[in-house]
Each structure stands twice: as structure tokens, then as C-alpha cells.
Design a protein around this motif. Structure first.
Motif, PDB file in Angstrom:
ATOM      1  N   ASP B 604     -19.713 -28.990 -30.762  1.00 43.53           N
ATOM      2  CA  ASP B 604     -18.439 -28.064 -30.412  1.00 43.53           C
ATOM      3  C   ASP B 604     -19.027 -26.165 -29.189  1.00 43.53           C
ATOM      4  O   ASP B 604     -18.524 -26.276 -28.529  1.00 43.53           O
ATOM      5  N   TRP B 605     -19.934 -25.946 -30.152  1.00 46.86           N
ATOM      6  CA  TRP B 605     -20.607 -24.822 -29.259  1.00 46.86           C
ATOM      7  C   TRP B 605     -20.797 -24.867 -27.695  1.00 46.86           C
ATOM      8  O   TRP B 605     -20.462 -24.367 -27.269  1.00 46.86           O
ATOM      9  N   GLN B 606     -21.072 -26.408 -27.211  1.00 50.24           N
ATOM     10  CA  GLN B 606     -21.665 -26.066 -26.242  1.00 50.24           C
ATOM     11  C   GLN B 606     -20.006 -26.499 -24.801  1.00 50.24           C
ATOM     12  O   GLN B 606     -20.415 -25.674 -24.206  1.00 50.24           O
ATOM     13  N   ARG B 607     -19.169 -26.653 -25.823  1.00 52.27           N
ATOM     14  CA  ARG B 607     -18.169 -26.751 -25.208  1.00 52.27           C
ATOM     15  C   ARG B 607     -17.666 -25.648 -25.050  1.00 52.27           C
ATOM     16  O   ARG B 607     -16.101 -25.396 -24.246  1.00 52.27           O
ATOM     17  N   GLY B 608     -17.758 -25.145 -25.757  1.00 53.40           N
ATOM     18  CA  GLY B 608     -16.776 -23.099 -25.732  1.00 53.40           C
ATOM     19  C   GLY B 608     -15.553 -23.115 -26.091  1.00 53.40           C
ATOM     20  O   GLY B 608     -14.769 -24.056 -26.878  1.00 53.40           O
ATOM     21  N   ILE B 609     -15.081 -22.357 -26.215  1.00 51.74           N
ATOM     22  CA  ILE B 609     -13.881 -21.718 -26.531  1.00 51.74           C
ATOM     23  C   ILE B 609     -12.782 -22.157 -25.238  1.00 51.74           C
ATOM     24  O   ILE B 609     -13.104 -22.192 -24.557  1.00 51.74           O
ATOM     25  N   TYR B 610     -12.222 -22.910 -25.788  1.00 55.75           N
ATOM     26  CA  TYR B 610     -11.039 -23.338 -24.492  1.00 55.75           C
ATOM     27  C   TYR B 610     -10.493 -23.375 -23.708  1.00 55.75           C
ATOM     28  O   TYR B 610      -9.794 -22.891 -23.011  1.00 55.75           O
ATOM     29  N   GLN B 611     -12.500 -23.155 -22.899  1.00 57.49           N
ATOM     30  CA  GLN B 611     -12.092 -22.661 -21.380  1.00 57.49           C
ATOM     31  C   GLN B 611     -11.922 -23.543 -19.748  1.00 57.49           C
ATOM     32  O   GLN B 611     -11.805 -23.150 -19.584  1.00 57.49           O
ATOM     33  N   ASN B 612     -12.272 -24.662 -20.650  1.00 54.83           N
ATOM     34  CA  ASN B 612     -11.921 -26.004 -19.715  1.00 54.83           C
ATOM     35  C   ASN B 612      -9.753 -25.741 -19.656  1.00 54.83           C
ATOM     36  O   ASN B 612     -10.286 -26.829 -18.071  1.00 54.83           O
ATOM     37  N   ASP B 613      -9.357 -25.649 -20.137  1.00 62.20           N
ATOM     38  CA  ASP B 613      -7.960 -25.551 -20.048  1.00 62.20           C
ATOM     39  C   ASP B 613      -7.140 -24.298 -19.038  1.00 62.20           C
ATOM     40  O   ASP B 613      -7.275 -23.065 -19.483  1.00 62.20           O
ATOM     41  N   ASN B 614      -7.457 -24.945 -17.548  1.00 65.86           N
ATOM     42  CA  ASN B 614      -6.978 -23.916 -16.567  1.00 65.86           C
ATOM     43  C   ASN B 614      -5.881 -23.974 -16.091  1.00 65.86           C
ATOM     44  O   ASN B 614      -5.697 -23.127 -15.519  1.00 65.86           O
ATOM     45  N   HIS B 615      -5.170 -24.670 -16.748  1.00 64.87           N
ATOM     46  CA  HIS B 615      -3.987 -25.158 -15.726  1.00 64.87           C
ATOM     47  C   HIS B 615      -2.859 -24.310 -16.584  1.00 64.87           C
ATOM     48  O   HIS B 615      -2.998 -23.685 -16.638  1.00 64.87           O
ATOM     49  N   TRP B 616      -1.794 -24.409 -15.029  1.00 68.29           N
ATOM     50  CA  TRP B 616      -1.272 -22.765 -14.990  1.00 68.29           C
ATOM     51  C   TRP B 616      -0.859 -21.667 -15.671  1.00 68.29           C
ATOM     52  O   TRP B 616      -0.502 -20.510 -15.684  1.00 68.29           O
ATOM     53  N   ASP B 617      -2.837 -21.191 -15.136  1.00 65.83           N
ATOM     54  CA  ASP B 617      -3.036 -20.179 -15.380  1.00 65.83           C
ATOM     55  C   ASP B 617      -3.030 -19.269 -13.832  1.00 65.83           C
ATOM     56  O   ASP B 617      -3.315 -19.715 -12.519  1.00 65.83           O
ATOM     57  N   SER B 618      -1.600 -18.413 -13.975  1.00 75.31           N
ATOM     58  CA  SER B 618      -2.070 -18.044 -12.560  1.00 75.31           C
ATOM     59  C   SER B 618      -2.306 -16.999 -12.142  1.00 75.31           C
ATOM     60  O   SER B 618      -2.704 -16.259 -11.139  1.00 75.31           O
ATOM     61  N   GLU B 619      -3.154 -16.135 -13.398  1.00 74.99           N
ATOM     62  CA  GLU B 619      -4.675 -15.506 -13.249  1.00 74.99           C
ATOM     63  C   GLU B 619      -5.133 -15.891 -11.996  1.00 74.99           C
ATOM     64  O   GLU B 619      -5.721 -15.030 -11.564  1.00 74.99           O
ATOM     65  N   GLN B 620      -6.006 -17.112 -12.411  1.00 70.17           N
ATOM     66  CA  GLN B 620      -7.055 -17.728 -11.278  1.00 70.17           C
ATOM     67  C   GLN B 620      -6.637 -17.760 -10.512  1.00 70.17           C
ATOM     68  O   GLN B 620      -7.975 -17.482  -9.068  1.00 70.17           O
ATOM     69  N   MET B 621      -5.583 -18.190  -9.997  1.00 68.45           N
ATOM     70  CA  MET B 621      -5.156 -18.327  -8.687  1.00 68.45           C
ATOM     71  C   MET B 621      -5.332 -17.017  -8.112  1.00 68.45           C
ATOM     72  O   MET B 621      -5.561 -16.843  -7.291  1.00 68.45           O
ATOM     73  N   ARG B 622      -4.615 -16.042  -8.777  1.00 65.23           N
ATOM     74  CA  ARG B 622      -4.523 -13.958  -8.183  1.00 65.23           C
ATOM     75  C   ARG B 622      -5.941 -13.984  -7.906  1.00 65.23           C
ATOM     76  O   ARG B 622      -6.133 -13.665  -6.748  1.00 65.23           O
ATOM     77  N   LEU B 623      -6.786 -14.299  -8.737  1.00 63.31           N
ATOM     78  CA  LEU B 623      -7.972 -13.715  -8.395  1.00 63.31           C
ATOM     79  C   LEU B 623      -8.650 -14.633  -6.690  1.00 63.31           C
ATOM     80  O   LEU B 623      -9.618 -14.219  -6.303  1.00 63.31           O
ATOM     81  N   ALA B 624      -8.406 -15.695  -6.879  1.00 64.01           N
ATOM     82  CA  ALA B 624      -9.205 -16.298  -6.001  1.00 64.01           C
ATOM     83  C   ALA B 624      -8.342 -15.075  -4.893  1.00 64.01           C
ATOM     84  O   ALA B 624      -8.768 -16.226  -3.651  1.00 64.01           O
ATOM     85  N   ASP B 625      -6.867 -15.853  -4.445  1.00 63.36           N
ATOM     86  CA  ASP B 625      -6.722 -15.167  -3.567  1.00 63.36           C
ATOM     87  C   ASP B 625      -6.956 -14.191  -3.001  1.00 63.36           C
ATOM     88  O   ASP B 625      -7.349 -13.790  -1.999  1.00 63.36           O
ATOM     89  N   GLU B 626      -7.568 -13.415  -3.934  1.00 63.00           N
ATOM     90  CA  GLU B 626      -7.926 -11.803  -3.202  1.00 63.00           C
ATOM     91  C   GLU B 626      -8.967 -12.506  -2.661  1.00 63.00           C
ATOM     92  O   GLU B 626     -10.182 -11.208  -1.966  1.00 63.00           O
ATOM     93  N   ALA B 627     -10.078 -12.923  -3.624  1.00 69.56           N
ATOM     94  CA  ALA B 627     -11.284 -13.106  -2.771  1.00 69.56           C
ATOM     95  C   ALA B 627     -11.342 -13.285  -1.466  1.00 69.56           C
ATOM     96  O   ALA B 627     -12.154 -12.964  -1.096  1.00 69.56           O
ATOM     97  N   THR B 628      -9.927 -14.563  -1.487  1.00 68.80           N
ATOM     98  CA  THR B 628     -10.491 -14.852   0.026  1.00 68.80           C
ATOM     99  C   THR B 628     -10.097 -14.106   1.220  1.00 68.80           C
ATOM    100  O   THR B 628     -10.186 -13.760   2.300  1.00 68.80           O
ATOM    101  N   LYS B 629      -9.299 -12.849   0.836  1.00 67.86           N
ATOM    102  CA  LYS B 629      -8.417 -12.322   1.064  1.00 67.86           C
ATOM    103  C   LYS B 629      -9.919 -10.936   1.452  1.00 67.86           C
ATOM    104  O   LYS B 629     -10.065 -10.539   2.431  1.00 67.86           O
ATOM    105  N   LYS B 630     -10.490 -10.884   0.503  1.00 66.24           N
ATOM    106  CA  LYS B 630     -11.551  -9.402   0.998  1.00 66.24           C
ATOM    107  C   LYS B 630     -12.512 -10.556   1.853  1.00 66.24           C
ATOM    108  O   LYS B 630     -13.100  -9.780   2.736  1.00 66.24           O
ATOM    109  N   LYS B 631     -12.249 -11.287   1.893  1.00 66.79           N
ATOM    110  CA  LYS B 631     -13.174 -12.212   2.824  1.00 66.79           C
ATOM    111  C   LYS B 631     -13.190 -12.220   4.210  1.00 66.79           C
ATOM    112  O   LYS B 631     -13.488 -11.820   5.398  1.00 66.79           O
TER     113      LYS B 631
END
Lengths: 196, 632
Positions: B604-631
Motif C-alpha cells: 500500500d505504502w509503495q503505491r502511495g496516495i492515489y497519485q496514479n489517477d491523473n485522468h481528467w486532470d486539467s491542472e496537469q495539462m495546464r502545467l505541461a502547456d506552461e512548460a512547453t511555452k517556457k521552452k
């Protein structure tokens, strides 16, 4: 005053900055029922008779959801499939929704510029929302242009604040029951002159 | 020779243990094995058993009573009523026909008409014990032959009452002068009552069996069952049968008939299967004893003195009975092979003849020689019919076309379902209700008689009994079942049941409720895959609801809960393989359980707090967008 039913569908609401802001702004507006579908039916087991009751008790139905792959999240589609029954919502005896008004409130990651013939997405959101428009029409409802918060990835806090404000104004306008032809004149409700 | 009970018991048991398997080995029925064992240990061969053979015979007749009780259990009252025409018609025709023919025969042989009539009565009866035992052993109970045999035997059981009543009328001596001897032997409470009252008493006693079956036996069995002491149930089953027998003897009816009636009354109760499996061994032992006693009672001196006479009568009697049976079979349109089976099957003189003949002797109707001869003939017919049956089966039947295997409407276990549900507590009943809501009616077995009663009232088909007994499962139709669901609470019972079923019915699909992962491990080891931990889903659901109250979104929790259960199932199966197999001692098991718990937590511990589930997470996409823009 028109009563409004917001059917809200977001599978990961807790992580949506835009929708959290939008919902927080309008959920306690008087005369409005905010119905959180994913919270109510996490197992997709929709209580159809309850949903029908809700629909019957309101004048305006709003499908509020993020655009996922140019459509709505699956629970909302499930809702449409199950609740809008033949003989109730459409068909010879299906008049339960007749003369109600209906619209989509959507959020998109991409900006409005991407949703046109020249943009990456090739079509406008209005075109992507055709299935909803036709669904409403088949049920005898009057379909209004969508309210759309677009380019959510790039929205600054100030811009987001402006959009939520506009959302609330739109709701209030709908409640007062302005003339439909004025509203229909725009592509998006966001463009209605009264709101700006 | 010291004729202690112990010695007798050893003689009989040894006789059975040696002779019956031998008979089986050469393809004979167990009845024949027992009969030969009786002859072997009897006074004329080894001489282990002497005069007391007759007493044992009398005692062992109780096996017949028990057998009829068990047969009654298999026949629901409705079916019994449907059989009334066959019983009266076939039975009546057989008894009257046989009596007529044998009366003529003995009359022509120059016997007094009273003697002829008495003997003809004895001859008309067939052996319930031998016939039914053979039917059961060969699985022919459900054929028309089986049904016809049974109907005829039932009629004989009834008619024998009238025969015993009529015998004193034939007596040469004044009844009042009979003396205490006869009185003692055939004492009935009612003998001194006028005929009307006698009839009334008989009717009353029959009614009382029916009423007691409903309102006394069943509640009593429930009470007893509540104590959960298994042997008490056996005791009550025996008590019921003995009680009925005593009552019947008191009013002068056949105990076998009474027991049959008692069985029919209890056929619809939830204890049917339990009673069956409890009494079955007693019945089998007593019947075996009965057959041995018959064998031992054959008086070879009589045969030696007049071999031709005895042989002649023996042949004549069997032939005569066979002819009548064949004609009755024809009259009732039995197919030829069924008719031949019936002809041979019932062609012996039955155990009632022992009673009738000795009674007639006491009444001075028969002389000692006549009685002895007829007793020997009776015993010999019993030995002969199984032999004739084998000849019939091997030589005659193959020439008269295919064997009929049609099903009789008189079906014993009401419905044979494809699903057996063991245990109907909180867990099992939920399973049963859900199945039922889909039109699947499982055969349910449960060990709590109160619950069984309640559920039966609600229309469930629930049987009472300990499902870890294979015989009960077999009578519930496990051989035809596709799926067996075990919803037992007690891990030991579950294991016992699973081991037994897995061994006997390896192809049956098993779905098993278990307490926890440790119980699950043992089932995995046995190759059982469909294992359901009773607490897993519920506890995850509770935890989800707690999290929901703390503000977590329900849909996310729903997905995570499913994920959690899936991962837990996977890890359990993996850990089951890794754990040391030989450490069965308790101390090791405790240590192992702690180690298991540790490993699960670690995963359980190794699996961690439900971090595997990134579905429908717009925040992740936004961060990724920002990262590409900075480059760029």
C-alpha cells in the motif's frame, strides 16, 4: 422567474480550477438547483424517476460540463440515454419537456481561436454541440447558444474571475426570461450585449 | 457355547462383512450376500446361530419398518394420492389372483380347505424387504416396474391386517380356549372391544399419526435441532419410527404401514433429507440382519426329510406367483421387459408369511410339519428370487428389446436445481435473494431449523441439514448441479465441505465465501479460484463513505475503491504462492499472518496516495502547456 436546473457532470471536479470557480459562484443562487451528477451517481446507477421529477419541476435545463474529446463526460451521456425516455421526453406522448429551454455550459482547454475552420479543432463549439442541440429539439425544448469558458489552461485569475461573474449574470438573465431571439442572435451567450 | 450378545453380534457382522463384498464381487445383489451369510452361520453349516435365529428375525423386521418410513419420506402426500388406483387395482388383482390359484393348488393336493386358505394367504404376500432393497440397489425405483412393485407391496401391507384378523375365524379350536400363549404373542389392546370401537381406534390412530407428524414431530425436531447436538436428531428420528410402530402394534395394524404413513406426512417437512440420511444406515444394517436371519432360519432337516415335497411346493409357488404377476402386468399394460421384471421380482413369499404361519400354527390351523415346510419354502423363495432375477436379467431380458428407463411422475426430490447454496445465514440469504430475483432458485441447505422454517414460509426451498455430509448433498442433487455456492460461516466446515466436494465432484464449479485471506490461501492450495472474502468489499465501502464525509469526491472514491479491491485480490494471490507451505503449526500461522499483514501494508505504502489517477486532470495539462511555452 424561471427556475433553473444545472446538471453538472465532472469526473474530477476537485482538480478543475475553472469549474470549481464557476460552480462556487452560482451554486447558491436562489431559484437554481445545482445537481452534481458524479457525486450523486458515482456508480453510474442513475435514479431515473428522480431525474424526471427534477426536470419536470424546472423551466430551464443546463448541461454544465467540460468538453472531453469534443463531447460530454460519460455520465452525462448515460443520463441522456436513460432519463430522456421514449414516450416521456420524446415520441408521440413524450411531451414532458415541451417548451422548456435548454443549453450547454462548457469549459474547454483550447482557446476560442482553436475552435474554427482555420484552427486546430476545425469546428466551432456550436458545431461540436450539435448532438445536444438536436437532442433538445427532439424533446421539444428550445435550445439556446452555449455559455463557454474557453482556453482554461491560459486563464489568469483575473480573467477567470471575469468569466465566473459573466456566468452568474447569464444565469440571472435566464431567470428573468429575456427574449430568446436576442440570445439566439449570438454564437455564445458570452457575447450577449447585456452581459458585457 | 456361550451365546452372549457380543458373540452373536460378531458372528452376524463378520458374516455380513465377508459375504456381502464377495456377492458384490461376483455381480450378485447384496441381498443374496446376506442370505448366504445367514445360511453359512446358521445351525446347519457353521452352527454359530441356533434357535435364536427366529428372535433375531423378529427384531430385524424393524428394518422393514424403517425402510417403509424412508420410502414414505420420498413420497409426497399428493403423489401418494395419485397412486391410489394403481395400489388398489394392481395390488388387489395380484392378491386375489394369487390366493385363488394357490388355494386351488393346495386344495387339489388334498389339504383341508382351511389349511389351503391359510397357506394361500401367506403365498399371496411378497417380500417388501427383498424387492425394495433390490429396486434401490439397481436404481429401478423410478421405472414402471418399480412403481408397480411398490403399489402391490403397499396393498399387501394393508391387506395383511385383514388376514391376521381373519385367521382366528378359521381356527378349529374355540377362541376363548386359546389360552394366554396366543394372547401374549398377538396381544392387541383392542381385542376385547366391540368391532365398531376397534375400527374407530384404528382410524383414530392413523389420524393421530398424520396430526402428530404435522404438529408434534416437526416442532420437536426443530427444538432438537436447535440444541445442535447431532446425535439427538438421530435419537428423535428413531423415537418417531419406534413410537409409530408401537402405536400400530397396539391397535393391531402393521408397523410398516404406520411408519410409511409417518414418512409420507414428514415428506414435505424441511427435515426430510436429514431424516433420510440419519436413518439410512440403521435401516441398511437391520435389513442386512433380517436377510441373514432369514438365511439362518432355513431348516435343512425339513428339506432332508422331504426334498421332493419341499422342492415341488417351492417350484409350484414361484411359478404360480409368477404367472399371476405376469397376467397383472399384462392387465395394466406394462411393457414386456417391465412385466418380466415384475414377474420375477415379486415371485417370493414375504416376511409377513413368517408371522401369518406361526400365528396359524398357534391357532391350530396348521400342523407343525405344515408350518415348518411352509417356513422353509418361504425362506427358499426369498433366496430363489434374487437368483431368478439374475437369470432373467442376463438371459431373458436381452432378448426382449431395450430396457425401459422412463421416468415415473412420482418424483421424490421435488426439484433438482442446477445451483446448490450451502448456508443461508446473512451472507447466504443475500446471495439467494439476488439469485432468486433473477429467476434462479437454488437448492438451499442450512443447519438452523428456525431459519429454515421461516424461509420456507417465505417460499424459499430450503432444506435442513448438515451440508458437510455427502449423503445429504447427494440427496439434494449435487450430482446434477452445475454450481455449488458455499456461504458457510465456520471456516472448518467450509474447508471440510470443499475438500469433500472437490474430491467427489471435481467438475462442479465452486464459489466460496471465506472469512479472510488466510482461509482463502487454503482454498487456493486446493485449486479453488472463486474465493470471496466476506469483509473485503464492505470494509472498503465503509472507508469510502468516511472519506466522502471528509470531502472527497464520490466518483473518485468509487474508482479508487474498485482499484483497491482489485490490487488487494492480486496481491493476495501473489502472496499465497510465496508463503511457506509446510508451516501448518499454529505458532507459525500466527507469525505468517503478521508477516502477511506487514507485506500488504508495505505494498500500500509503495503505491502511495492515489497519485496514479491523473485522468481528467486539467491542472496537469495546464502545467505541461506552461512548460512547453517556457521552452519556446
Amino acid at each position: 422567474m424561471n427556475s433553473i436546473l444545472i446538471l453538472f457532470a465532472h469526473p474530477k471536479f476537485e482538480q478543475s480550477r475553472t469549474n470549481k470557480a464557476l460552480v462556487r459562484r452560482i451554486e447558491s443562487v436562489e431559484g437554481l438547483t445545482f445537481h452534481d451528477l458524479y457525486e450523486r451517481y458515482p456508480d453510474f446507477h442513475i435514479d431515473i424517476s428522480y431525474e424526471k421529477e427534477l426536470l419536470a419541476g424546472h423551466d430551464i435545463v443546463i448541461w454544465h460540463h467540460p468538453m472531453y474529446w469534443y463531447s460530454c463526460p460519460p455520465l452525462l451521456k448515460q443520463w441522456i440515454d436513460l432519463v430522456l425516455e421514449y414516450g416521456w421526453a420524446y415520441g408521440p406522448k413524450g411531451t414532458a419537456l415541451k417548451a422548456k429551454k435548454c443549453l450547454n455550459v462548457i469549459t474547454t482547454g483550447g482557446t476560442r481561436a482553436l475552435y474554427c475552420a482555420e484552427g486546430r479543432n476545425h469546428y466551432s463549439v456550436n458545431e461540436f454541440l450539435r448532438p445536444f442541440e438536436q437532442t433538445a429539439r427532439l424533446c421539444g425544448m428550445e435550445y439556446l447558444p452555449p455559455f463557454a469558458v474557453m482556453g482554461t489552461h491560459e486563464l489568469t485569475d483575473a480573467e477567470l474571475e471575469r468569466e465566473t461573474c459573466k456566468y452568474e449574470k447569464t444565469i440571472r438573465l435566464l431567470q428573468q426570461g429575456g427574449s430568446s431571439s436576442d440570445l439566439k442572435a449570438c454564437d455564445l451567450l458570452n457575447d450577449v450585449p447585456d452581459l458585457n | 457355547m456361550t451365546e452372549s450378545i457380543l458373540f452373536n453380534a460378531i458372528v452376524f457382522l463378520a458374516g455380513a462383512v465377508i459375504c456381502v463384498p464377495l456377492a458384490k464381487k461376483v455381480g450378485l445383489s447384496s441381498v443374496l450376500g446376506y442370505l448366504f451369510a445367514g445360511v453359512l452361520i446358521g445351525p446347519y453349516l457353521l452352527g454359530f446361530v441356533g434357535e435364536e435365529g427366529q428372535d433375531i428375525l423378529h427384531f430385524a423386521e424393524f428394518g422393514v419398518v424403517m425402510m417403509l418410513f424412508l420410502i414414505g419420506l420420498e413420497i409426497e402426500p399428493k403423489n401418494f394420492w395419485n397412486m391410489r388406483k394403481t395400489i388398489l387395482g394392481m395390488g388387489g388383482a395380484q392378491v386375489i389372483g394369487t390366493m385363488l390359484l394357490s388355494f386351488l393348488m393346495f386344495d387339489l393336493m388334498g389339504f383341508d380347505w382351511k389349511v389351503s386358505l391359510t397357506i394361500s394367504m401367506a403365498v399371496a404376500l411378497s417380500s417388501t424387504a427383498i424387492t425394495l432393497q433390490t429396486l434401490k440397489e439397481k436404481g429401478l425405483f423410478e421405472t414402471t416396474y418399480g412403481a408397480s412393485s411398490f403399489s402391490i407391496l403397499l396393498f399387501q401391507d394393508i391387506i395383511v391386517i385383514f388376514m391376521l384378523g381373519a385367521l382366528p375365524l378359521l381356527s378349529n379350536i374355540d377362541e376363548s380356549a386359546l389360552g394366554a400363549e396366543v394372547e401374549a404373542d398377538h396381544a392387541s389392546l383392542l381385542d376385547n372391544l366391540p368391532l365398531g370401537l376397534q375400527t374407530l381406534a384404528i382410524i383414530l390412530s392413523v389420524v393421530s399419526i398424520v396430526v402428530a407428524g404435522r404438529y408434534l414431530f416437526v416442532p420437536m425436531l426443530r427444538k432438537v435441532a436447535n440444541t445442535r447436538v447431532r446425535e439427538l436428531l438421530t435419537a428423535s428420528a428413531l423415537l418417531i419410527v419406534l413410537g409409530i410402530s408401537l402405536l400400530m402394534e397396539l391397535v393391531g395394524l402393521s408397523p410398516a404401514l404406520g411408519a410409511f404413513l409417518g414418512g409420507v406426512v414428514l415428506a414435505t417437512s424441511e427435515f426430510k433429507h436429514e431424516l433420510e440420511s440419519t436413518l439410512e444406515p440403521f435401516k441398511d444394517l437391520l435389513l442386512g440382519l433380517f436377510f441373514m436371519a432369514v438365511g439362518a432360519s432355513i431348516d435343512f432337516m425339513v428339506i432332508k426329510e422331504n426334498p421332493l415335497g419341499v422342492g415341488g411346493v417351492l417350484m409350484a409357488v414361484i411359478a404360480l406367483k409368477a404367472v399371476v404377476l405376469f397376467l397383472v402386468g399384462a392387465l395394466f399394460r406394462l411393457k414386456l421387459d417391465q412385466r418380466l421384471l415384475l414377474t420375477v421380482g415379486l415371485a417370493q413369499i414375504g416376511e409377513f408369511a413368517f408371522v401369518l404361519l406361526s400365528f396359524a400354527f398357534q391357532l391350530n390351523i396348521l400342523s407343525a410339519t405344515q408350518m415348518d415346510t411352509m417356513l422353509v419354502v418361504t425362506a427358499l423363495t426369498m433366496v430363489m428370487t434374487p437368483i431368478l432375477g439374475i437369470l432373467n436379467e442376463r438371459l431373458v431380458l436381452p432378448r426382449v428389446g431395450t430396457k425401459e428407463s422412463e421416468k415415473r411422475p412420482i418424483d421424490h426430490i421435488a426439484k433438482q436445481h442446477k445451483v446448490i447454496l450451502v448456508g443461508f445465514g446473512h451472507f447466504g440469504s443475500t446471495v439467494g435473494r439476488f439469485l432468486r430475483s433473477h429467476g434462479i432458485e437454488a437448492t438451499i441447505l442450512d443447519f438452523d431449523s428456525n431459519r429454515v422454517d421461516l424461509l420456507r414460509k417465505m417460499g424459499f426451498e430450503v432444506y435442513y441439514g448438515d451440508a458437510t455430509r455427502i449423503d445429504l448433498l447427494e440427496s439434494a442433487g449435487i450430482a446434477e448441479a452445475k454450481i455449488l455456492i458455499s456461504a458457510l460461516d465456520d471456516p472448518n466446515s467450509t474447508l471440510k465441505l470443499m475438500k469433500m466436494v472437490k474430491k467427489r465432484y471435481p467438475h462442479l464449479e465452486l464459489m466460496v465465501r471465506v472469512k479472510n485471506r488466510y482461509e482463502a490461501f487454503e482454498l487456493f492450495d486446493m485449486g479453488i479460484e472463486n474465493v470471496y472474502r466476506e469483509t473485503l468489499d464492505t470494509s472498503v465501502r465503509l472507508a469510502s463513505d468516511v472519506l466522502s464525509k471528509m470531502g472527497f469526491r464520490k466518483y473518485t472514491l468509487y474508482r479508487q475503491a474498485q482499484n483497491f479491491i482489485k490490487l488487494d485480490e492480486q496481491s493476495m494471490r501473489r502472496l499465497a504462492k510465496e508463503r511457506p507451505k509446510d508451516e501448518k503449526e499454529y505458532i507459525f500461522r500466527v507469525r505468517e499472518e503478521i508477516a502477511q499483514q506487514e507485506r500488504v501494508m508495505e505494498e500500500d505504502w509503495q503505491r502511495g496516495i492515489y497519485q496514479n489517477d491523473n485522468h481528467w486532470d486539467s491542472e496537469q495539462m495546464r502545467l505541461a502547456d506552461e512548460a512547453t511555452k517556457k521552452k519556446t
